[in-house]
Scaffold this motif. Structure first.
Motif, mmCIF file in Angstrom:
data_model
loop_
_atom_site.group_PDB
_atom_site.id
_atom_site.type_symbol
_atom_site.label_atom_id
_atom_site.label_comp_id
_atom_site.label_asym_id
_atom_site.label_seq_id
_atom_site.Cartn_x
_atom_site.Cartn_y
_atom_site.Cartn_z
ATOM 1 N N ILE A 691 0.858 -1.203 0.000
ATOM 2 C CA ILE A 691 0.000 0.000 0.000
ATOM 3 C C ILE A 691 0.887 1.244 0.000
ATOM 4 O O ILE A 691 0.653 2.207 -0.740
ATOM 5 C CB ILE A 691 -0.924 0.002 1.248
ATOM 6 N N VAL A 692 1.922 1.185 0.830
ATOM 7 C CA VAL A 692 2.790 2.360 0.934
ATOM 8 C C VAL A 692 3.614 2.545 -0.350
ATOM 9 O O VAL A 692 3.831 3.667 -0.807
ATOM 10 C CB VAL A 692 3.710 2.240 2.164
ATOM 11 N N GLY A 700 5.928 10.007 -4.200
ATOM 12 C CA GLY A 700 7.316 9.899 -3.733
ATOM 13 C C GLY A 700 8.221 10.951 -4.317
ATOM 14 O O GLY A 700 9.090 11.505 -3.648
ATOM 15 N N GLY A 701 8.002 11.259 -5.606
ATOM 16 C CA GLY A 701 8.852 12.249 -6.272
ATOM 17 C C GLY A 701 8.798 13.569 -5.542
ATOM 18 O O GLY A 701 9.835 14.180 -5.243
ATOM 19 N N LEU A 702 7.565 13.975 -5.190
ATOM 20 C CA LEU A 702 7.400 15.250 -4.484
ATOM 21 C C LEU A 702 8.094 15.221 -3.133
ATOM 22 O O LEU A 702 8.592 16.218 -2.638
ATOM 23 C CB LEU A 702 5.902 15.538 -4.279
ATOM 24 N N MET A 703 8.095 14.010 -2.523
ATOM 25 C CA MET A 703 8.659 13.906 -1.176
ATOM 26 C C MET A 703 10.165 13.667 -1.196
ATOM 27 O O MET A 703 10.803 13.523 -0.168
ATOM 28 C CB MET A 703 7.971 12.768 -0.417
ATOM 29 N N GLY A 704 10.745 13.530 -2.373
ATOM 30 C CA GLY A 704 12.203 13.360 -2.446
ATOM 31 C C GLY A 704 12.649 11.920 -2.454
ATOM 32 O O GLY A 704 13.832 11.624 -2.441
ATOM 33 N N ALA A 705 11.662 10.977 -2.492
ATOM 34 C CA ALA A 705 12.044 9.565 -2.411
ATOM 35 C C ALA A 705 12.792 9.093 -3.645
ATOM 36 O O ALA A 705 13.519 8.107 -3.603
ATOM 37 C CB ALA A 705 10.802 8.704 -2.218
ATOM 38 N N ASN A 706 12.602 9.748 -4.775
ATOM 39 C CA ASN A 706 13.247 9.288 -6.003
ATOM 40 C C ASN A 706 14.593 9.952 -6.248
ATOM 41 O O ASN A 706 15.155 9.862 -7.322
ATOM 42 C CB ASN A 706 12.343 9.554 -7.204
ATOM 43 N N GLY A 707 15.084 10.627 -5.230
ATOM 44 C CA GLY A 707 16.368 11.311 -5.388
ATOM 45 C C GLY A 707 16.169 12.596 -6.171
ATOM 46 O O GLY A 707 15.057 13.094 -6.347
ATOM 47 N N GLY A 708 17.241 13.145 -6.658
ATOM 48 C CA GLY A 708 17.140 14.411 -7.387
ATOM 49 C C GLY A 708 18.526 15.000 -7.492
ATOM 50 O O GLY A 708 19.513 14.269 -7.302
ATOM 51 N N ASP A 709 18.573 16.279 -7.771
ATOM 52 C CA ASP A 709 19.887 16.903 -7.905
ATOM 53 C C ASP A 709 20.662 16.867 -6.598
ATOM 54 O O ASP A 709 21.842 16.563 -6.554
ATOM 55 C CB ASP A 709 19.726 18.371 -8.340
ATOM 56 N N ALA A 710 19.943 17.199 -5.530
ATOM 57 C CA ALA A 710 20.640 17.361 -4.260
ATOM 58 C C ALA A 710 20.908 16.047 -3.550
ATOM 59 O O ALA A 710 21.894 15.908 -2.834
ATOM 60 C CB ALA A 710 19.834 18.277 -3.346
ATOM 61 N N ILE A 711 20.020 15.088 -3.750
ATOM 62 C CA ILE A 711 20.210 13.821 -3.026
ATOM 63 C C ILE A 711 20.107 12.634 -3.975
ATOM 64 O O ILE A 711 19.362 12.664 -4.949
ATOM 65 C CB ILE A 711 19.157 13.644 -1.905
ATOM 66 N N THR A 712 20.843 11.610 -3.643
ATOM 67 C CA THR A 712 20.792 10.402 -4.457
ATOM 68 C C THR A 712 19.497 9.655 -4.133
ATOM 69 O O THR A 712 18.852 9.924 -3.115
ATOM 70 C CB THR A 712 21.969 9.483 -4.109
ATOM 71 N N GLN A 718 16.453 6.590 2.288
ATOM 72 C CA GLN A 718 16.833 6.602 3.708
ATOM 73 C C GLN A 718 16.046 7.664 4.455
ATOM 74 O O GLN A 718 15.576 7.442 5.560
ATOM 75 C CB GLN A 718 18.333 6.904 3.868
ATOM 76 N N MET A 719 15.905 8.845 3.821
ATOM 77 C CA MET A 719 15.174 9.925 4.482
ATOM 78 C C MET A 719 13.715 9.535 4.676
ATOM 79 O O MET A 719 13.101 9.814 5.685
ATOM 80 C CB MET A 719 15.255 11.203 3.662
ATOM 81 N N MET A 720 13.209 8.904 3.625
ATOM 82 C CA MET A 720 11.812 8.490 3.654
ATOM 83 C C MET A 720 11.542 7.568 4.842
ATOM 84 O O MET A 720 10.473 7.602 5.445
ATOM 85 C CB MET A 720 11.532 7.736 2.344
ATOM 86 N N LEU A 725 3.821 9.742 8.033
ATOM 87 C CA LEU A 725 2.876 9.808 6.918
ATOM 88 C C LEU A 725 2.432 11.245 6.611
ATOM 89 O O LEU A 725 2.180 11.612 5.482
ATOM 90 C CB LEU A 725 1.641 8.953 7.226
ATOM 91 N N ARG A 726 2.353 12.053 7.669
ATOM 92 C CA ARG A 726 1.885 13.425 7.432
ATOM 93 C C ARG A 726 2.836 14.217 6.518
ATOM 94 O O ARG A 726 2.452 15.240 5.972
ATOM 95 C CB ARG A 726 1.681 14.160 8.745
ATOM 96 N N SER A 727 4.070 13.732 6.345
ATOM 97 C CA SER A 727 4.999 14.430 5.440
ATOM 98 C C SER A 727 4.447 14.460 4.023
ATOM 99 O O SER A 727 4.806 15.307 3.202
ATOM 100 C CB SER A 727 6.359 13.733 5.403
ATOM 101 N N MET A 728 3.580 13.455 3.734
ATOM 102 C CA MET A 728 2.934 13.448 2.418
ATOM 103 C C MET A 728 2.280 14.788 2.139
ATOM 104 O O MET A 728 2.348 15.330 1.039
ATOM 105 C CB MET A 728 1.782 12.424 2.425
ATOM 106 N N VAL A 729 1.609 15.297 3.178
ATOM 107 C CA VAL A 729 0.874 16.545 3.012
ATOM 108 C C VAL A 729 1.862 17.710 2.918
ATOM 109 O O VAL A 729 1.754 18.570 2.042
ATOM 110 C CB VAL A 729 -0.113 16.762 4.182
ATOM 111 N N ALA A 730 2.854 17.672 3.810
ATOM 112 C CA ALA A 730 3.831 18.765 3.835
ATOM 113 C C ALA A 730 4.512 18.913 2.488
ATOM 114 O O ALA A 730 4.704 20.019 1.982
ATOM 115 C CB ALA A 730 4.858 18.513 4.928
ATOM 116 N N PHE A 731 4.843 17.753 1.868
ATOM 117 C CA PHE A 731 5.585 17.832 0.607
ATOM 118 C C PHE A 731 4.705 17.627 -0.623
ATOM 119 O O PHE A 731 5.035 18.056 -1.716
ATOM 120 C CB PHE A 731 6.720 16.800 0.595
ATOM 121 N N GLY A 732 3.600 16.921 -0.426
ATOM 122 C CA GLY A 732 2.790 16.541 -1.586
ATOM 123 C C GLY A 732 1.653 17.503 -1.906
ATOM 124 O O GLY A 732 0.996 17.368 -2.929
ATOM 125 N N GLY A 733 1.370 18.440 -0.999
ATOM 126 C CA GLY A 733 0.361 19.447 -1.269
ATOM 127 C C GLY A 733 -1.056 18.917 -1.228
ATOM 128 O O GLY A 733 -1.316 17.825 -0.698
#
Ligand code: BGC
Length: 758
Positions: A691-692, A700-712, A718-720, A725-733
């Protein structure tokens, strides 16, 4: 019996019933003459009788045989030996009219500094429990009861009457209670003795959780609980908690408090009836059996011989670079006062007025060995006398071998106080080092109730630990040194390199009011293994004059289901040229786990005897409980599904065989799902993982789970792991916010216990 007891209780006055709940004196329960209820005598225990002499003072005891103390008996790793020891002590008890032997003592060796370790079995609850059960069966088969002690968590002497042993429930359940649990379930001791100390603030003598909920309700104990001598603080509270008998007598002071509480309506008389009834049950059982024992005779000479042969089976050969066994024609010098006056038992309540003590020196002379004796240092204190010291070094230089009898003087370890350090007396350490420098065949024989630092270990050829082997220890030492007996003991505790390495070094013995058990379940080898620390000699270690190899290790199935069991077999072969005995040790290693667990834990062991070239197959049954830890949230034992390992070894650090075992269960730890649940917890749980993962694919992309320029990507995952779960809202809008309630509902549905689902 139950109806006879009810009838008796109905005829007794409240005063008589309350009176029955405390001793008549130091060693007897009260008689109720008008109803024909006799008194019952109790005696220490555990490794021989300390029965008070008729008409003598409390410290004058009859002559009895002193068997190997707990430290030594445990080193046998042999329940059969404990059964024999128990049977011999039980027979002596029966012959002198003792109803209950006050033992075994099974407290866990948390620190080598505990002054009373010599009386206890092990740092490991599995070993302590199996040995205690066998001892109890041995005594009770003779028609005499036992009192397993000290219940519970009494692992230091310092301030033992008031100090609180503070620990988590998991630590209590996994380390400090299981030896009692096994013994109660397997051997049904007639009585249990509660300890002096508090546990998490509550006196053991007033601890309802221990004395009633766990002991009686969970484990099914049906005997009576007695206090340790003077362990009662508040008598009425104790009675309500499940403490039946107060020992010794209190001159009636507390009996009156019980009566007054009933009269005042603050104590229900049924509580008094229950305690008095439990005591009557055992007293009458004893009276019945005592009738049958009339005419039983003491056989002290016979028991002495048994004690000596047991002492040989308890010795641990810690090191042997070829000096042992000695040869009859070798010129050997014995050095150290313990050669002539062995230390063979500890001080305090277990002290036996021994029948006959044999020294190794006397035994050697009786056998015509070419042995010279130089005292070198005294056995009873730390003292260096220059002329003796030099005489010993010179004699060692001129001999073919030197055997130094070292050990702790009696004042260094005793009931009532703790050791201040882990060293042998300086005079001994210095002499061992000097002798080792001039004699390559230097053998050290140790008489100690607990591990000592051995700074000279690398310099001597052999080390033979006799622990406190009982009155026959001298004869046993002689037989072992000269190869007429085979060393077959194993260490029931780790011998650390130095005190500073020990698990509770910073917390022992606490501030006098509280002892914080901060090391938790990481006691003994569980600690040294988790920290990958070198030790002097590991738990389970012990050499032999022959060798053993393991082969054809197998499991009946590599899968274990929750209600199932798996047979583990291994063939052991004596690969040497002499008879010998091996102890096969089975440890379980858990899977990588969110809950910190020791890398391995002893779950089974078996001692086998083998002639040269002979082999035998040992089989153990592994069940779910062997895989479990105690889960506080669940309030129960739990094993998570996954890949376990079955380790078969000669010791905790010599494991030739590892077998994988896959465990399956539908049971999962409770998982609270709300907005604050970390995503990592949900990803690791097979009920919620998919489910998760779906959620992460979406947001996940919005939350940084897929990495990006700044993080692998790796860092993103690891951060994830730690994000709620509430971080979804903070980062996912807004889109994620809208999805969150549905996600929570789905997750909660997935973790709801099966029985709650429709
Ligand atoms: C000890 C017990 C012993 C009792 C009776 C106490 O001080 O702790 O182990 O059984 O005395 O001697």
């Amino acid at each position: 019996m139950q109806s006879a007891i009810s009838e008796l209780l109905a005829q007794m006055t409240l005063e008589e019933k309350a009176g029955l709940c405390s001793g008549a004196d130091f060693w007897h329960t009260k008689a109720v003459g008008r109803l024909g209820v006799p008194a019952m005598m109790v005696s220490d225990g555990p490794h021989g009788l300390r029965t008070q002499k008729e008409g003598g003072g409390v410290n004058e005891s009859i002559t009895a045989v002193c068997f190997p103390a707990g430290c030594a008996a445990a080193a046998s790793f042999d329940p059969e030996l404990l059964r024999r020891e128990g049977a011999a002590i039980g027979a002596e008890a029966r012959a002198v009219g003792v109803g209950v032997v006050l033992g075994p003592a099974v407290n866990i060796k948390r620190s080598p500094l505990c002054g009373r370790n010599f009386e206890y079995y092990s740092e490991d609850p599995c070993l302590a429990g199996a040995l205690a059960a066998a001892y109890i069966q041995g005594v009770q088969d003779q028609g005499v009861g036992t009192s397993i002690k000290h219940f519970a968590a009494n692992s230091q002497e310092y301030r033992r009457l008031t100090c609180s042993s503070n620990m988590t429930e998991r630590t209590l359940r996994e380390i400090y209670l299981p030896a009692f649990e096994t013994a109660v379930k397997e051997a049904a001791p007639w009585t249990v003795m509660c300890s002096y100390n508090r546990i998490n603030g509550t006196y053991a003598s007033e601890n309802k959780t221990l004395l009633t909920d766990i002991l009686r309700k969970e484990w099914g104990f049906t005997g009576f609980v007695m206090s340790d001598w003077g362990a009662v603080a508040d008598r009425v509270r104790g009675l309500c908690a499940g403490l039946d008998l107060e020992m010794p007598g209190c001159g009636g002071v507390n009996d009156q408090k019980i009566v007054a509480a009933v009269r005042a309506g603050t104590l229900d008389e049924s509580v008094v009836d229950k305690a008095a009834g439990r005591i009557l049950n055992i007293v009458l059982r004893h009276a019945d059996l005592a009738g049958a024992a009339v005419g039983a005779e003491l056989d002290l000479a016979g028991d002495h011989a048994k004690a000596a042969s047991m002492a040989a089976e308890c010795a641990v050969l810690l090191q042997n670079r070829g000096s042992l066994p000695l040869k009859q024609d070798q010129r050997v010098v014995y050095i150290g006062g313990f050669a002539d006056a062995p230390r063979y038992q500890g001080g305090g309540s277990s002290h036996v007025n021994s029948f006959r003590v044999e020294s190794a020196l006397a035994a050697a002379r009786a056998r015509g060995r070419a042995v010279e004796y130089v005292e070198g240092f005294p056995a009873d204190r730390d003292q260096r006398e220059e002329s003796e010291f030099l005489k010993a070094v010179e004699a060692a230089e001129n001999a073919d071998a030197a055997v130094i009898f070292a050990g702790l003087p009696e004042s260094f370890e005793s009931e009532g106080y703790d050791r201040r350090h882990m060293r042998l007396p300086d005079a001994q350490n210095n002499l061992i080092a000097r002798v080792a420098a001039v004699q390559k065949n230097t053998v050290v024989v140790l008489h100690t109730g607990s591990p000592v630092e051995c700074p000279w270990a690398e310099d001597v050829s052999a080390v033979l630990c006799m622990y406190l082997g009982g009155e026959g220890v001298g004869r046993a030492t002689d037989a072992l040194l000269y190869g007429e007996a085979e060393p077959c003991g194993r260490l029931p505790e780790t011998w650390p390199l130095r005190l500073e390495d020990t698990p509770c070094y910073l917390d022992y013995p606490g501030d006098g009011r509280t002892a914080y058990y901060r090391e938790g379940v990481f006691v003994g080898y569980r600690w040294y293994d988790a920290r990958k620390m070198p030790v002097r000699w590991p738990f389970g270690h012990g050499l032999s004059y022959t060798g053993f190899v393991y082969k054809s290790a197998s499991l009946s199935s590599t899968d274990l289901a929750e209600d199932g069991s798996v047979q583990v077999s291994v063939t052991v072969r004596n690969s040497g040229a002499r008879f010998g005995r091996e102890v096969v040790q089975l440890y379980i290693a858990p899977p990588e786990n969110a809950v910190p667990r020791p890398p391995k834990e002893l779950r089974h062991f078996a001692k086998v005897s083998l002639q040269p070239g002979e082999e035998t197959t040992v089989t153990f049954t592994v069940t779910r409980r062997d895989l479990c830890y105690y889960d506080e949230e669940l309030g129960d034992w739990y094993a998570e599904p996954g890949e376990y390992k079955v380790l078969l070894g000669h010791s905790s650090r010599n494991i030739p065989t590892v077998l994988p075992l896959h465990y399956t269960t539908a049971h999962r730890r409770p998982l609270t799902v709300d907005e604050n649940t970390p995503i990592g917890d949900l990803l690791r749980d097979d009920r919620t993982a998919s489910i998760v993962r779906t959620m992460l694919t979406r947001f996940g992309g919005l939350m940084g789970a897929n990495g990006g320029d700044a993080i692998t990507e790796e860092a993103g995952l690891q951060m994830m792991d730690g994000m709620p779960l509430r971080s979804m809202v903070a980062f996912g809008g807004p889109e994620a916010a809208a999805a969150l309630p549905g996600l929570l509902a789905a997750l909660r549905g997935a973790v709801r216990p099966r029985e709650e689902r429709t």
